[in-house]
Design a protein around this motif. Structure first.
Motif, PDB file in Angstrom:
ATOM      1  N   ALA A 159     108.543 -21.025-108.242  1.00 13.37           N
ATOM      2  CA  ALA A 159     108.455 -22.453-107.919  1.00 13.37           C
ATOM      3  C   ALA A 159     109.467 -22.818-106.833  1.00 13.37           C
ATOM      4  O   ALA A 159     109.182 -23.621-105.947  1.00 13.37           O
ATOM      5  CB  ALA A 159     108.705 -23.297-109.166  1.00 13.37           C
ATOM      6  N   LEU A 160     110.673 -22.206-106.902  1.00 14.61           N
ATOM      7  CA  LEU A 160     111.683 -22.493-105.876  1.00 14.61           C
ATOM      8  C   LEU A 160     111.232 -21.949-104.535  1.00 14.61           C
ATOM      9  O   LEU A 160     111.421 -22.566-103.489  1.00 14.61           O
ATOM     10  CB  LEU A 160     113.023 -21.865-106.261  1.00 14.61           C
ATOM     11  CG  LEU A 160     113.682 -22.433-107.515  1.00 14.61           C
ATOM     12  CD1 LEU A 160     115.002 -21.734-107.781  1.00 14.61           C
ATOM     13  CD2 LEU A 160     113.899 -23.925-107.361  1.00 14.61           C
ATOM     14  N   GLU A 171     108.171 -21.552-103.615  1.00 15.41           N
ATOM     15  CA  GLU A 171     107.095 -22.401-103.104  1.00 15.41           C
ATOM     16  C   GLU A 171     107.649 -23.712-102.551  1.00 15.41           C
ATOM     17  O   GLU A 171     107.222 -24.185-101.499  1.00 15.41           O
ATOM     18  CB  GLU A 171     106.069 -22.699-104.195  1.00 15.41           C
ATOM     19  CG  GLU A 171     104.881 -23.435-103.600  1.00 15.41           C
ATOM     20  CD  GLU A 171     103.876 -23.890-104.635  1.00 15.41           C
ATOM     21  OE1 GLU A 171     103.681 -23.172-105.618  1.00 15.41           O
ATOM     22  OE2 GLU A 171     103.270 -24.952-104.422  1.00 15.41           O
ATOM     23  N   ALA A 172     108.626 -24.285-103.272  1.00 18.41           N
ATOM     24  CA  ALA A 172     109.235 -25.526-102.787  1.00 18.41           C
ATOM     25  C   ALA A 172     109.874 -25.282-101.418  1.00 18.41           C
ATOM     26  O   ALA A 172     109.702 -26.070-100.488  1.00 18.41           O
ATOM     27  CB  ALA A 172     110.273 -26.029-103.779  1.00 18.41           C
ATOM     28  N   ALA A 173     110.584 -24.178-101.275  1.00 22.95           N
ATOM     29  CA  ALA A 173     111.263 -23.871-100.011  1.00 22.95           C
ATOM     30  C   ALA A 173     110.252 -23.729 -98.879  1.00 22.95           C
ATOM     31  O   ALA A 173     110.436 -24.253 -97.783  1.00 22.95           O
ATOM     32  CB  ALA A 173     112.088 -22.596-100.160  1.00 22.95           C
ATOM     33  N   ARG A 174     109.151 -23.051 -99.184  1.00 21.69           N
ATOM     34  CA  ARG A 174     108.102 -22.868 -98.178  1.00 21.69           C
ATOM     35  C   ARG A 174     107.453 -24.210 -97.845  1.00 21.69           C
ATOM     36  O   ARG A 174     107.271 -24.559 -96.684  1.00 21.69           O
ATOM     37  CB  ARG A 174     107.040 -21.926 -98.729  1.00 21.69           C
ATOM     38  CG  ARG A 174     106.801 -20.678 -97.874  1.00 21.69           C
ATOM     39  CD  ARG A 174     106.224 -19.545 -98.716  1.00 21.69           C
ATOM     40  NE  ARG A 174     104.844 -19.784 -99.142  1.00 21.69           N
ATOM     41  CZ  ARG A 174     103.766 -19.570 -98.393  1.00 21.69           C
ATOM     42  NH1 ARG A 174     103.891 -19.134 -97.159  1.00 21.69           N
ATOM     43  NH2 ARG A 174     102.554 -19.786 -98.861  1.00 21.69           N
ATOM     44  N   GLY A 175     107.137 -24.967 -98.893  1.00 24.75           N
ATOM     45  CA  GLY A 175     106.446 -26.234 -98.712  1.00 24.75           C
ATOM     46  C   GLY A 175     107.280 -27.258 -97.953  1.00 24.75           C
ATOM     47  O   GLY A 175     106.744 -28.141 -97.307  1.00 24.75           O
ATOM     48  N   LEU A 176     108.607 -27.155 -98.058  1.00 26.68           N
ATOM     49  CA  LEU A 176     109.472 -28.104 -97.349  1.00 26.68           C
ATOM     50  C   LEU A 176     109.677 -27.684 -95.896  1.00 26.68           C
ATOM     51  O   LEU A 176     110.290 -28.402 -95.126  1.00 26.68           O
ATOM     52  CB  LEU A 176     110.828 -28.206 -98.045  1.00 26.68           C
ATOM     53  CG  LEU A 176     110.815 -28.884 -99.423  1.00 26.68           C
ATOM     54  CD1 LEU A 176     112.147 -28.695-100.125  1.00 26.68           C
ATOM     55  CD2 LEU A 176     110.501 -30.367 -99.291  1.00 26.68           C
ATOM     56  N   GLY A 177     109.181 -26.500 -95.562  1.00 26.00           N
ATOM     57  CA  GLY A 177     109.240 -26.088 -94.162  1.00 26.00           C
ATOM     58  C   GLY A 177     110.410 -25.182 -93.808  1.00 26.00           C
ATOM     59  O   GLY A 177     110.918 -25.231 -92.691  1.00 26.00           O
ATOM     60  N   MET A 178     110.856 -24.348 -94.753  1.00 25.82           N
ATOM     61  CA  MET A 178     111.878 -23.360 -94.399  1.00 25.82           C
ATOM     62  C   MET A 178     111.187 -22.115 -93.855  1.00 25.82           C
ATOM     63  O   MET A 178     110.136 -21.705 -94.351  1.00 25.82           O
ATOM     64  CB  MET A 178     112.694 -22.963 -95.637  1.00 25.82           C
ATOM     65  CG  MET A 178     113.611 -24.048 -96.152  1.00 25.82           C
ATOM     66  SD  MET A 178     114.737 -23.368 -97.379  1.00 25.82           S
ATOM     67  CE  MET A 178     115.386 -24.852 -98.118  1.00 25.82           C
ATOM     68  N   THR A 179     111.806 -21.492 -92.851  1.00 25.63           N
ATOM     69  CA  THR A 179     111.299 -20.217 -92.360  1.00 25.63           C
ATOM     70  C   THR A 179     111.729 -19.143 -93.364  1.00 25.63           C
ATOM     71  O   THR A 179     112.610 -19.390 -94.185  1.00 25.63           O
ATOM     72  CB  THR A 179     111.902 -19.891 -90.987  1.00 25.63           C
ATOM     73  OG1 THR A 179     113.316 -19.766 -91.149  1.00 25.63           O
ATOM     74  CG2 THR A 179     111.617 -20.985 -89.983  1.00 25.63           C
ATOM     75  N   GLN A 230     115.425 -18.732 -93.373  1.00 29.84           N
ATOM     76  CA  GLN A 230     116.119 -19.868 -93.997  1.00 29.84           C
ATOM     77  C   GLN A 230     116.002 -19.830 -95.515  1.00 29.84           C
ATOM     78  O   GLN A 230     116.934 -20.165 -96.228  1.00 29.84           O
ATOM     79  CB  GLN A 230     115.540 -21.195 -93.474  1.00 29.84           C
ATOM     80  CG  GLN A 230     115.984 -21.505 -92.058  1.00 29.84           C
ATOM     81  CD  GLN A 230     115.172 -22.620 -91.432  1.00 29.84           C
ATOM     82  OE1 GLN A 230     114.014 -22.858 -91.791  1.00 29.84           O
ATOM     83  NE2 GLN A 230     115.772 -23.306 -90.472  1.00 29.84           N
ATOM     84  N   ARG A 281     119.382 -19.786 -97.524  1.00 30.30           N
ATOM     85  CA  ARG A 281     119.753 -21.002 -98.241  1.00 30.30           C
ATOM     86  C   ARG A 281     119.425 -20.945 -99.722  1.00 30.30           C
ATOM     87  O   ARG A 281     120.018 -21.671-100.519  1.00 30.30           O
ATOM     88  CB  ARG A 281     119.015 -22.208 -97.647  1.00 30.30           C
ATOM     89  CG  ARG A 281     119.514 -22.582 -96.290  1.00 30.30           C
ATOM     90  CD  ARG A 281     118.593 -23.625 -95.697  1.00 30.30           C
ATOM     91  NE  ARG A 281     119.011 -23.969 -94.356  1.00 30.30           N
ATOM     92  CZ  ARG A 281     119.359 -25.209 -93.996  1.00 30.30           C
ATOM     93  NH1 ARG A 281     119.351 -26.171 -94.859  1.00 30.30           N
ATOM     94  NH2 ARG A 281     119.727 -25.449 -92.762  1.00 30.30           N
ATOM     95  N   VAL A 282     118.429 -20.166-100.092  1.00 29.73           N
ATOM     96  CA  VAL A 282     117.968 -20.212-101.486  1.00 29.73           C
ATOM     97  C   VAL A 282     118.089 -18.859-102.171  1.00 29.73           C
ATOM     98  O   VAL A 282     118.808 -18.713-103.168  1.00 29.73           O
ATOM     99  CB  VAL A 282     116.502 -20.704-101.555  1.00 29.73           C
ATOM    100  CG1 VAL A 282     116.021 -20.732-102.989  1.00 29.73           C
ATOM    101  CG2 VAL A 282     116.369 -22.076-100.908  1.00 29.73           C
ATOM    102  N   PRO A 290     121.843 -17.046-102.135  1.00 30.00           N
ATOM    103  CA  PRO A 290     122.803 -17.734-103.010  1.00 30.00           C
ATOM    104  C   PRO A 290     122.470 -17.574-104.496  1.00 30.00           C
ATOM    105  O   PRO A 290     123.361 -17.394-105.322  1.00 30.00           O
ATOM    106  CB  PRO A 290     122.684 -19.202-102.590  1.00 30.00           C
ATOM    107  CG  PRO A 290     122.203 -19.164-101.199  1.00 30.00           C
ATOM    108  CD  PRO A 290     121.328 -17.944-101.081  1.00 30.00           C
TER     109      PRO A 290
END
Lengths: 379, 221
Positions: free
Chosen positions: B114-115, B117-125, B128, B132-133, B136
């Motif tokens: 889910a994280l 997908e959220a990262a992808r959906g918010l527009g991270m390459t 990134q 960022r995710v 960490p």
């Protein structure tokens, strides 16, 4: 604002077969409206949604967002320009609430202070105190609070279009209703164009301007909630909506939609004989008594005053209940059943008498659509 | 008692050998992190590559250390480094690969979908997302792998004394050959203390590197 043209998705299964997850789906969501994609699981609604921001690559067809063909936009840039909310919320546990909200502004290269200020404004918007929540981590928030943050994170860069994938599905029913109401209130001001996936018919009726019902990858019907409930296009849709679908329409209609005029009324000091004549003339069995400024005070029943003399004040009975003109019919009917009455006086927020509703008027309103359909069938 | 006297009379030597010991372990682990973490991240892109790499790393770790030292002598003799510091560092480097690669790989692949997908959906390459995710969130698990590698290799390095790499193992090997329990106990004690101290230090470091509240359980879901 969002326009899909013959959008299709074919998945290949591991054993070499293919599945048509979306089959030539065409629909258009006008600016500022909420379109709910509804259907049972595996019907293609989520696939369709995820093709809009390219999380699932489409097989064929065209997608236009804000007038631009998405084929001509870099997928990463496209996603940054579209808000995205998922059921699992997906807040990053390694970042504070502030940093979570600022993700898209940061990716877009906003000035740091501007992004942080925006985060505080957005928290305010969903009634979470920025001074408390900005520096917290997601795990310190309740599920409902987390989902509010999930929603405002999608709004952070003020995108015109929002995609929501069962956003309130994981929240308990009480909190869900609260968040839905909050969201609708926000939407009234923000006027985003929203595609919203749900499998919950009641949620769809509540949230949607338009509902798109899917089955086996095909768009089965695309219409307003009331139209959908009144005229389901197929047996599948009728059964999906439930045998009580006519009752569901009650929540879409307001008391004022079926209210009969309150011009016929009497005041306390008037003669009861006059009240009797007014009832007879209007063909009513009851008449509402109003106070000097027009507040609903009580009523007279025709049978009780056939022989009566004197003023209305000497004969009136208290109203068992009244209903607000802005209430939905579901509330009104529930109230009628609770008080075992077939009619109710309608009042505005200040208690002024506006008119009355009867069970007959409600069933007439609901039945009108069906009679029309029947008439069409017969001709 | 005799051992304590021995220790007090040889503090300089003990210090020197401890430093030697640590320099082998920490240089090698440092190199292992620099190589193992990127390998662990890269193999998340390809299931087949992951299987092969993890399999090879698992085989390496099953080679007895004394045999590995023996195998390296003829190879490294070609550059005149058959015995001493270099083969010890290489051995520790190789042994560290499995815990570090495997933990990195597991940590990245176990990031909640889910994280991702959220990262992808918010527009991270993809980069990134990693930076960022995924990284960490992977740090605690990667650090756990590093701790395992450090503790394990402090023990293995004691054996490197047989190829002339020095370190605390020298006390143990001399103790055995000279039938001197004082040296033997001193060596064993110091190796254990070093292992325990390093483990605690790395645990502290791991906590420092993990965001304060992401491991807290406060708040409902």
């Amino acid at each position: 604002m969002i326009k899909l043209e013959k959008l299709s998705k074919i998945f290949e299964t591991p054993n070499g077969g293919t599945v048509m997850a979306a089959d030539k789906v065409s629909l258009e969501v006008p600016e500022g409206e909420i379109c709910v994609l509804l259907g049972p699981s595996g019907c293609g609604k989520t696939t369709t949604l995820k093709m809009i921001n390219g999380l699932i690559p489409k097989t064929s067809g065209k997608i236009h967002v804000a007038g631009r063909d998405t084929d001509t936009i870099d997928p990463v840039e496209l996603r940054r320009s579209i808000g995205y909310v998922i059921q699992q919320i997906g807040l990053f546990p390694n970042m504070t609430i502030e940093d979570n909200i600022c993700i898209v502004p940061d990716l877009l290269g906003w000035e740091r202070s501007k992004a942080r200020k925006r985060a505080a404004e957005l928290l305010d918007l969903v009634n979470l105190d920025p001074s408390i929540f900005l520096k917290r981590f997601p795990k310190e928030l309740s599920g409902g609070q987390q989902q509010r943050v999930g929603v405002i994170r999608a709004l952070a860069a003020d995108p015109p279009v929002l995609l929501m994938d069962e956003p309130f599905g994981a929240i308990d029913p009480i909190n869900r209703a609260v968040i839905q109401d909050e969201f609708l209130k926000m939407q009234k001001e923000l006027r985003k164009t929203i595609a919203f996936v749900s499998h919950d018919i009641d949620e769809a009726i509540k949230m949607a301007d338009k509902i798109a019902i899917f089955k086996d990858g095909k768009l089965e019907q695309f219409s307003s909630p009331d139209d959908l409930l009144a005229r389901p296009a197929s047996d599948f849709i009728a059964s999906f909506l439930g045998s009580d679908r006519t009752l569901k329409r009650l929540s879409l209609l307001k008391v004022s939609d079926v209210m009969l005029s309150g011009r016929v009324r009497v005041s306390a000091e008037e003669d009861v004989g006059k009240a009797r004549d007014m009832m007879k003339e209007a063909g009513h069995k009851n008449i509402v008594m109003v106070g000097p400024r027009g507040r609903a005070r009580g009523y007279l029943h025709l049978n009780d005053v056939v022989e009566a003399t004197g003023t209305v004040e000497e004969h009136y009975q208290a109203l068992p209940t009244t209903v607000n003109v802005d209430a939905d019919l579901r509330t009104a009917v529930s109230q009628m059943f609770r008080h075992d009455t077939t009619w109710m006086a309608c009042v505005d927020d200040d208690g002024f008498f506006k008119g009355f509703i009867t069970q007959r008027a409600i069933s007439h309103q609901l039945g009108a659509t069906y009679r029309d359909t029947l008439a069409e069938d017969l001709t | 008692m005799e051992t304590l006297v021995f220790i007090s009379q040889n503090l300089d030597l003990i210090f020197e050998r401890t430093v030697q010991h640590m320099s082998i372990v920490f240089v090698a682990i440092g190199l292992a992190i620099v190589t193992g973490v990127p390998i662990g991240i890269l193999i998340t892109l390809n299931q087949k590559a992951a299987d092969i790499v993890l399999y090879i790393a698992a085989i390496i770790i099953t080679i007895p250390s004394i045999a590995l030292f023996g195998l390296m002598i003829p190879v490294l003799s070609l550059i005149g480094q058959g015995v001493g510091y270099l083969p010890a560092v290489i051995a520790v480097l190789l042994y560290s690969q499995l815990p570090i690669i495997r933990n990195t790989y597991t940590a990245i692949t176990n990031v909640d979908p889910a994280l991702r997908e959220a990262a992808r959906g918010l527009g991270m390459t993809p980069i990134q997302r990693l930076r960022r995710v995924e990284i960490p969130l992977a740090i605690p698990v990667v650090m756990a792998g590093v701790r395992i590698a450090v503790v394990m290799n402090i023990g293995i390095t004691a054996i490197a004394t047989y190829i002339g790499a020095g370190g605390l193992g020298a006390f143990i090997s001399r103790g055995i050959s000279q039938s001197d329990p004082r040296q033997l106990i001193t060596g064993a004690l110091m190796v254990s203390l070093l292992a325990i101290a390093s483990d605690y230090f790395l645990l502290w470091l791991q906590k420092r590197l993990t965001p304060a509240s992401s491991s807290a359980t406060a708040g409902g879901h």
